[in-house]
Write a protein that holds these residues in place. Sequence first.
Motif, PDB file in Angstrom:
ATOM      1  N   LYS A 124     -27.747 -66.238  30.510  1.00 37.71           N
ATOM      2  CA  LYS A 124     -27.504 -65.121  29.603  1.00 37.71           C
ATOM      3  C   LYS A 124     -27.100 -63.857  30.366  1.00 37.71           C
ATOM      4  O   LYS A 124     -26.175 -63.132  29.960  1.00 37.71           O
ATOM      5  CB  LYS A 124     -28.753 -64.847  28.772  1.00 37.71           C
ATOM      6  CG  LYS A 124     -29.070 -65.946  27.757  1.00 37.71           C
ATOM      7  CD  LYS A 124     -30.332 -65.614  26.989  1.00 37.71           C
ATOM      8  CE  LYS A 124     -30.666 -66.698  25.983  1.00 37.71           C
ATOM      9  NZ  LYS A 124     -31.917 -66.394  25.236  1.00 37.71           N
ATOM     10  N   LEU A 125     -27.784 -63.602  31.477  1.00 36.83           N
ATOM     11  CA  LEU A 125     -27.460 -62.416  32.275  1.00 36.83           C
ATOM     12  C   LEU A 125     -26.052 -62.510  32.850  1.00 36.83           C
ATOM     13  O   LEU A 125     -25.325 -61.515  32.933  1.00 36.83           O
ATOM     14  CB  LEU A 125     -28.492 -62.255  33.398  1.00 36.83           C
ATOM     15  CG  LEU A 125     -29.909 -61.877  32.959  1.00 36.83           C
ATOM     16  CD1 LEU A 125     -30.850 -61.841  34.163  1.00 36.83           C
ATOM     17  CD2 LEU A 125     -29.906 -60.517  32.256  1.00 36.83           C
ATOM     18  N   CYS A 126     -25.649 -63.702  33.262  1.00 36.41           N
ATOM     19  CA  CYS A 126     -24.285 -63.881  33.793  1.00 36.41           C
ATOM     20  C   CYS A 126     -23.250 -63.623  32.719  1.00 36.41           C
ATOM     21  O   CYS A 126     -22.213 -62.997  32.961  1.00 36.41           O
ATOM     22  CB  CYS A 126     -24.123 -65.297  34.359  1.00 36.41           C
ATOM     23  SG  CYS A 126     -25.056 -65.602  35.878  1.00 36.41           S
ATOM     24  N   VAL A 127     -23.517 -64.110  31.499  1.00 32.52           N
ATOM     25  CA  VAL A 127     -22.583 -63.879  30.389  1.00 32.52           C
ATOM     26  C   VAL A 127     -22.469 -62.387  30.085  1.00 32.52           C
ATOM     27  O   VAL A 127     -21.378 -61.853  29.870  1.00 32.52           O
ATOM     28  CB  VAL A 127     -23.034 -64.665  29.136  1.00 32.52           C
ATOM     29  CG1 VAL A 127     -22.201 -64.256  27.925  1.00 32.52           C
ATOM     30  CG2 VAL A 127     -22.915 -66.158  29.381  1.00 32.52           C
ATOM     31  N   ILE A 128     -23.622 -61.711  30.077  1.00 33.09           N
ATOM     32  CA  ILE A 128     -23.616 -60.267  29.810  1.00 33.09           C
ATOM     33  C   ILE A 128     -22.845 -59.519  30.889  1.00 33.09           C
ATOM     34  O   ILE A 128     -22.045 -58.622  30.618  1.00 33.09           O
ATOM     35  CB  ILE A 128     -25.065 -59.740  29.708  1.00 33.09           C
ATOM     36  CG1 ILE A 128     -25.754 -60.321  28.468  1.00 33.09           C
ATOM     37  CG2 ILE A 128     -25.071 -58.214  29.668  1.00 33.09           C
ATOM     38  CD1 ILE A 128     -27.226 -59.968  28.365  1.00 33.09           C
ATOM     39  N   GLN A 161     -38.858 -73.476  34.447  1.00 33.53           N
ATOM     40  CA  GLN A 161     -37.615 -73.487  35.202  1.00 33.53           C
ATOM     41  C   GLN A 161     -36.412 -73.461  34.269  1.00 33.53           C
ATOM     42  O   GLN A 161     -35.426 -72.770  34.526  1.00 33.53           O
ATOM     43  CB  GLN A 161     -37.567 -74.731  36.097  1.00 33.53           C
ATOM     44  CG  GLN A 161     -36.361 -74.748  37.038  1.00 33.53           C
ATOM     45  CD  GLN A 161     -36.382 -75.942  37.972  1.00 33.53           C
ATOM     46  OE1 GLN A 161     -37.265 -76.801  37.865  1.00 33.53           O
ATOM     47  NE2 GLN A 161     -35.444 -75.995  38.873  1.00 33.53           N
ATOM     48  N   ARG A 162     -36.506 -74.241  33.141  1.00 35.31           N
ATOM     49  CA  ARG A 162     -35.412 -74.242  32.177  1.00 35.31           C
ATOM     50  C   ARG A 162     -35.234 -72.863  31.539  1.00 35.31           C
ATOM     51  O   ARG A 162     -34.127 -72.392  31.318  1.00 35.31           O
ATOM     52  CB  ARG A 162     -35.672 -75.307  31.111  1.00 35.31           C
ATOM     53  CG  ARG A 162     -35.414 -76.727  31.597  1.00 35.31           C
ATOM     54  CD  ARG A 162     -35.315 -77.680  30.416  1.00 35.31           C
ATOM     55  NE  ARG A 162     -36.577 -77.725  29.671  1.00 35.31           N
ATOM     56  CZ  ARG A 162     -37.560 -78.576  29.915  1.00 35.31           C
ATOM     57  NH1 ARG A 162     -37.435 -79.452  30.915  1.00 35.31           N
ATOM     58  NH2 ARG A 162     -38.650 -78.551  29.197  1.00 35.31           N
ATOM     59  N   GLU A 163     -36.365 -72.217  31.254  1.00 41.78           N
ATOM     60  CA  GLU A 163     -36.302 -70.879  30.667  1.00 41.78           C
ATOM     61  C   GLU A 163     -35.648 -69.893  31.635  1.00 41.78           C
ATOM     62  O   GLU A 163     -34.846 -69.045  31.242  1.00 41.78           O
ATOM     63  CB  GLU A 163     -37.703 -70.396  30.295  1.00 41.78           C
ATOM     64  CG  GLU A 163     -38.322 -71.112  29.114  1.00 41.78           C
ATOM     65  CD  GLU A 163     -37.536 -70.885  27.839  1.00 41.78           C
ATOM     66  OE1 GLU A 163     -36.984 -69.773  27.662  1.00 41.78           O
ATOM     67  OE2 GLU A 163     -37.464 -71.827  27.024  1.00 41.78           O
ATOM     68  N   ASN A 164     -35.980 -70.025  32.907  1.00 40.16           N
ATOM     69  CA  ASN A 164     -35.384 -69.143  33.913  1.00 40.16           C
ATOM     70  C   ASN A 164     -33.880 -69.359  34.020  1.00 40.16           C
ATOM     71  O   ASN A 164     -33.086 -68.419  34.147  1.00 40.16           O
ATOM     72  CB  ASN A 164     -36.050 -69.369  35.269  1.00 40.16           C
ATOM     73  CG  ASN A 164     -37.470 -68.844  35.311  1.00 40.16           C
ATOM     74  OD1 ASN A 164     -37.835 -67.989  34.516  1.00 40.16           O
ATOM     75  ND2 ASN A 164     -38.269 -69.367  36.233  1.00 40.16           N
ATOM     76  N   LEU A 165     -33.475 -70.643  33.962  1.00 41.87           N
ATOM     77  CA  LEU A 165     -32.052 -70.956  34.030  1.00 41.87           C
ATOM     78  C   LEU A 165     -31.310 -70.387  32.821  1.00 41.87           C
ATOM     79  O   LEU A 165     -30.187 -69.868  32.936  1.00 41.87           O
ATOM     80  CB  LEU A 165     -31.837 -72.470  34.118  1.00 41.87           C
ATOM     81  CG  LEU A 165     -32.255 -73.116  35.448  1.00 41.87           C
ATOM     82  CD1 LEU A 165     -32.118 -74.641  35.369  1.00 41.87           C
ATOM     83  CD2 LEU A 165     -31.404 -72.569  36.602  1.00 41.87           C
ATOM     84  N   LYS A 166     -31.924 -70.486  31.648  1.00 47.31           N
ATOM     85  CA  LYS A 166     -31.311 -69.914  30.444  1.00 47.31           C
ATOM     86  C   LYS A 166     -31.154 -68.402  30.583  1.00 47.31           C
ATOM     87  O   LYS A 166     -30.139 -67.822  30.200  1.00 47.31           O
ATOM     88  CB  LYS A 166     -32.159 -70.245  29.217  1.00 47.31           C
ATOM     89  CG  LYS A 166     -32.096 -71.695  28.787  1.00 47.31           C
ATOM     90  CD  LYS A 166     -32.938 -71.903  27.531  1.00 47.31           C
ATOM     91  CE  LYS A 166     -32.885 -73.362  27.089  1.00 47.31           C
ATOM     92  NZ  LYS A 166     -33.720 -73.604  25.876  1.00 47.31           N
TER      93      LYS A 166
END
Length: 203
Positions: free
Chosen positions: A13-17, A4-9
Amino acid sequence: MALQRENLKMVGKLCVIALGMFAFGYALVPIYRHICEALGINVLAVSELRVPGAASLPANTQVDRTRTITVEFDTNARGPWHFKPAVRSMQVHPGELATVMYEFQNIQNHTMAAQAVPSYAPKQAAAHFNKLECFCFTQYTLQAGEKKEWPVAFVIDPRLSKDVSTITLSYTFFEVGGKVPPAPAGDAPQARGAESLKPTGDV
């Protein structure tokens, strides 16, 4: 939990991109404008450079404003229909783009197909009368009572002899199936224009 933490990360990242791409796209227009102004490219007029003291140039430097040509519009209809220009004459400068509208109405009680053939006076003007949009040499079908307007956009070549101050553009409209005269010498067929009509073919 680790997954779940990996998915949130990954979502972060996708939001920042996505935000970065949006910001770049938003800034691209002013960046492009500044680059064009700095290099002097993609500019429609000198005045757009905003250089102090820069003089504005005419949109078309090929226009000869020292001369004025009177263009007369004449129409002949071979058949029971109405065919006329919106104006009988206009004055233009050589090199200047001009447009005149022609009105046509099929006043017969049946569908008809017709086409127009142009001619020029004086004859020497034909080589210097450049039509950019024209309904001539193309057959069109009109229903009974149907009315249409056709544009003719033209430019007179500045190389036209200075002895010529008046040009007469004449159209003769023939119903297809009748006797159609040959095209005047030196005048190439033009099938552009009158997009609102549906051609039925060429003769």
